[in-house]
Design an enzyme around this catalytic site. Structure first.
Site, PDB file in Angstrom:
ATOM      1  N   GLU A  23      -9.906   4.668  17.228  1.00  0.00           N
ATOM      2  CA  GLU A  23      -9.709   5.648  16.164  1.00  0.00           C
ATOM      3  C   GLU A  23     -10.325   5.252  14.823  1.00  0.00           C
ATOM      4  OE1 GLU A  23      -5.609   6.729  15.915  1.00  0.00           O
ATOM      5  OE2 GLU A  23      -5.611   7.657  17.888  1.00  0.00           O
TER       6      GLU A  23
ATOM      7  N   GLU B  95      -5.182   7.798  25.083  1.00  0.00           N
ATOM      8  CA  GLU B  95      -3.811   7.881  24.561  1.00  0.00           C
ATOM      9  C   GLU B  95      -3.372   9.335  24.555  1.00  0.00           C
ATOM     10  OE1 GLU B  95      -3.004   6.190  20.660  1.00  0.00           O
ATOM     11  OE2 GLU B  95      -4.249   4.446  21.106  1.00  0.00           O
TER      12      GLU B  95
HETATM   13  C1  BGC Z   1      -2.841   4.776  17.589  1.00  0.00           C
HETATM   14  C2  BGC Z   1      -1.631   4.031  18.078  1.00  0.00           C
HETATM   15  C3  BGC Z   1      -0.379   4.681  17.539  1.00  0.00           C
HETATM   16  C4  BGC Z   1      -0.310   6.095  18.062  1.00  0.00           C
HETATM   17  C5  BGC Z   1       0.907   6.882  17.618  1.00  0.00           C
HETATM   18  C6  BGC Z   1      -2.687   6.255  17.565  1.00  0.00           C
HETATM   19  O1  BGC Z   1      -3.128   6.711  16.345  1.00  0.00           O
HETATM   20  O2  BGC Z   1      -3.986   4.369  18.273  1.00  0.00           O
HETATM   21  O3  BGC Z   1      -1.761   2.700  17.693  1.00  0.00           O
HETATM   22  O4  BGC Z   1       0.762   3.975  17.835  1.00  0.00           O
HETATM   23  O5  BGC Z   1      -1.439   6.813  17.650  1.00  0.00           O
HETATM   24  O6  BGC Z   1       0.921   7.065  16.243  1.00  0.00           O
END
Ligand code: BGC
Length: 444
Positions: free
Chosen positions: A165, A348
């Site tokens: 990110e 993610e």
């Molecule tokens: C990040 C994580 C974070 C998640 C939830 C992403 O922006 O890569 O490190 O915990 O979102 O906020």
């Protein structure tokens, strides 16, 4: 809705299923990076915590990987902590390199594919002291660290994420001032963004060159991990809202992705310079997805307000982060990268909630949208839930719980939540059943 309207959705053969973490959020005692320093200043973390020993994953990784195996995952995304590998500028820690070698081996022994992130938010203290991402040298420093990691571990790793990110690093650290170094300066935001783009390109070629030069018998797959929020106008009839949504999308999403594709550092971050090493520097695209952001031009922000002019609609389902649950946006963000014709991994996607039934629903509804994208021709090859376990949620602290595994921070005990078993069931079938879709009322 009648029962027959739901139909099982099946994922492509060989699909990677797993979960993700990052070093600083789970390992514990990452005392040598700029986040740790910031936490010690006090007053920054919403729930008053500091990362401290976190989940102690640094010591408990074997036990954690046993759980990962039992839960049926075939991939695990995690990050290597730069500040451990290079504790002082140009000084490498053999001990820490050895540690990560053991981590990777522990995964491979269990037939879990490692997906390694080289940078996940944290900088070594010495690197931050030299100006962090504002320093043009940051690009070469990151490249040198990459080469060291790949020289030592490159015989074992296929999947690399260069930077997690990058635009969130730039937005949160240099524009909104919510993450260290807490700057709110437009010129610095552009400079940091530019260096984070160049660093990705250098890292990409460094990995491929090192693997080739060392003669490792592995074909590395290297990608960026880009959070792609779905930006839309709060009022679709307002020209201003439409304009603002597009501006945010251009700055936060498109500029970086187009930069990698074309090799051009376009304005306002650069002056349109073309960099050969940057052009087409990706073998896949990692997509992180959480929410939709509705641009609302009627919101006038005060100078000290650290947010974007956005609104969550009345009555919308929200997560414990205050983010809107809007699975359809996931589909749109995914489809926005189809034009690059690269394999996609969801690196993610997840929810902070104390209500695990809400997490189950979130997973099913998002997998439904993911499958829609696959059906519509997107080459998606894997999905990694955020996060494997509860962890240190940056400026929010430990109160926000994203894990499919619950962590008791007093005893460090791990306990898979029902969502972890639902997920195991999906992985086992490589499909979401009609009943599961029906239970969470996912319309066809
Ligand atoms: C990040 C994580 C974070 C998640 C939830 C992403 O922006 O890569 O490190 O915990 O979102 O906020």
């Amino acid at each position: 809705m009648s029962k027959k309207e739901f139909k099982e959705i099946v994922f492509p053969p060989g699909f990677l299923w797993g979960a993700a973490t990052s070093a600083h959020q789970v390992e514990g005692n990452n005392t040598n990076n700029h986040w740790w320093v910031w936490e010690q200043e006090g007053g920054h973390i919403r729930d008053g915590s500091v990362s401290g020993r976190a989940c102690d994953h640094y010591n408990l990784y074997q036990q954690d990987f046993e759980l990962v195996r039992e839960l049926g995952h075939n991939v695990y995304r995690f990050s290597i902590e730069w500040s451990r590998i290079e504790p002082k500028e140009g000084k490498w820690s053999e001990k820490e390199i050895e540690h990560y070698r053991k981590v990777v081996e522990a995964l491979l022994e269990r037939k879990i594919t490692p997906m390694v992130t080289l940078h996940h938010f944290t900088n070594p203290i010495w690197m931050q002291d030299k100006g962090g991402w504002l320093n043009p040298k940051s690009v070469d420093l990151f490249e040198r660290y990459t080469r060291t990691v790949v020289e030592s571990l490159g015989d074992l790793i296929t999947f690399y994420n260069t930077i997690n990110e990058p635009m969130m690093v730039a937005v949160m650290g240099y524009l909104l001032g919510l993450h260290p170094p807490c700057r709110t300066d437009l010129a610095e935001f552009f400079t940091a963004g530019k260096h984070l783009l160049m660093a990705h390109g250098k890292c990409y070629s460094a990995i491929h060159e090192t693997v080739r030069d060392r003669g490792f018998k592995i074909k590395p797959q290297v990608g960026i991990v880009k959070q792609i929020p779905y930006f839309a106008p709060f009022n679709p009839h307002s020209e201003e809202d439409v304009k603002q949504a597009k501006l945010m999308d251009d700055i936060v999403n498109r500029w970086y992705l187009e930069g990698i594709q074309t090799g051009t550092v376009a304005p306002p971050f650069g002056s349109g310079e073309k960099l050969d090493y940057l052009e087409n520097s990706w073998d896949f695209i990692g997509v992180n997805w959480y929410t939709r952001i509705l641009a609302n031009s009627t919101i006038k922000l005060e100078a000290e307000q650290k947010t974007l002019p956005q609104t969550v609609p009345e009555g919308a389902e929200i997560t414990d982060m205050g983010w809107e649950v809007y699975p359809e946006g996931f589909y749109h963000s995914l489809m926005s990268v189809k034009k690059y014709k690269k394999p996609v991994y969801v690196t993610e996607n997840g929810i902070a909630t104390l209500n695990d039934e809400q997490r189950c629903r979130y997973i099913i509804r998002h997998l439904y949208q993911l499958h829609r994208a696959i059906h519509d021709g997107l080459d998606v090859r894997g999905y990694m839930y955020w996060s494997l376990m509860d962890n240190f949620e940056w400026a929010e602290g430990f109160a926000k719980r994203f894990g499919i595994i619950e962590v008791n921070y007093n005893t460090l005990e791990r306990k898979p939540r029902p969502s972890a078993y639902l997920y195991r069931d999906i992985i086992k079938r490589n499909a979401v059943t009609e009943q599961q879709l029906q239970k969470y009322s996912v319309s066809p």
